[in-house]
Design an enzyme around this catalytic site. Sequence first.
Site, short mmCIF file in Angstrom:
data_model
loop_
_atom_site.label_atom_id
_atom_site.label_comp_id
_atom_site.label_asym_id
_atom_site.label_seq_id
_atom_site.Cartn_x
_atom_site.Cartn_y
_atom_site.Cartn_z
N LEU A 56 -32.46 -44.16 41.36
CA LEU A 56 -32.29 -44.45 42.57
C LEU A 56 -32.46 -45.94 43.26
O LEU A 56 -33.12 -46.68 42.70
CB LEU A 56 -33.52 -43.42 43.50
CG LEU A 56 -33.56 -42.01 43.23
CD1 LEU A 56 -34.67 -41.43 43.77
CD2 LEU A 56 -32.23 -41.46 43.74
N ASP A 57 -31.63 -46.18 44.12
CA ASP A 57 -31.96 -47.51 44.75
C ASP A 57 -33.32 -47.98 45.20
O ASP A 57 -34.08 -46.80 45.57
CB ASP A 57 -31.09 -47.60 46.21
CG ASP A 57 -29.39 -47.55 45.92
OD1 ASP A 57 -29.02 -47.79 44.70
OD2 ASP A 57 -28.70 -47.50 46.86
N ARG A 58 -33.51 -49.01 45.17
CA ARG A 58 -35.11 -49.50 45.45
C ARG A 58 -35.43 -48.71 46.82
O ARG A 58 -36.64 -48.42 46.88
CB ARG A 58 -34.94 -51.13 45.57
CG ARG A 58 -36.44 -51.37 45.92
CD ARG A 58 -36.45 -52.88 45.78
NE ARG A 58 -35.61 -53.69 46.64
CZ ARG A 58 -35.53 -54.94 46.69
NH1 ARG A 58 -36.32 -55.59 45.97
NH2 ARG A 58 -34.52 -55.69 47.52
#
Length: 214
Positions: A56-58
Amino acid sequence: MSNFLTEHLIHRDEDFMVIHKPAGILTVPGKTEDLQDCMINRLVKLEPKTLLIHRLDRDTSGILVFGLSRWGQKSISRQFQERQTDKTYQAIVAGHLDGQGTVDVPVIYDPSRPPLHIAEPSHNKPALTEWKAIEHFEIQGQPVTRVALTPITGRSHQLRVHMQFLGHPIVGDTLYAAPDQQDLMPRLCLHAERLSFHHPQTNERIEFICPVPF
């Protein structure tokens, strides 16, 4: 079990564990020394068998799955690659968005403006997102819409770029939203709420839900 695992663990068995990833933490380490704090490094310290399956994106929170056996990692990774998983995200987007629909526009990396991606209709790799409006309300007097997002493909930044393409960027998105839309919330309002796939051992269809924090 550490406080970190106790706080964020959704499910664990011999083949995999499902974690609630908080917003603001990378899934894997970045290239520089200041970007080494991430989910995989934290988990490996607590459970050395931890294996990466997806990311997942940060700034995105929600469901993240890690392998605990080679078979678990291989089986679930293959389901992601072959689009056999079902994923639903929730987001809050700027403006009043009605109904439901799809965005079918390729998303590609923009090397002139890292880490940005752009919608590029002429590109040959498809990117497809289904969306559905859930409710309308206001934040700081500005109209916003809660939406359910289903990524059929899994391109980097796909949901964020597709919502920007629709003219309704995700609230709190420091990459793709206008400054006034970024300031409406202290975080990116994008959350991986639901994930289902086949169990590596039993082949039973299993589903996990992580409540939306915004």
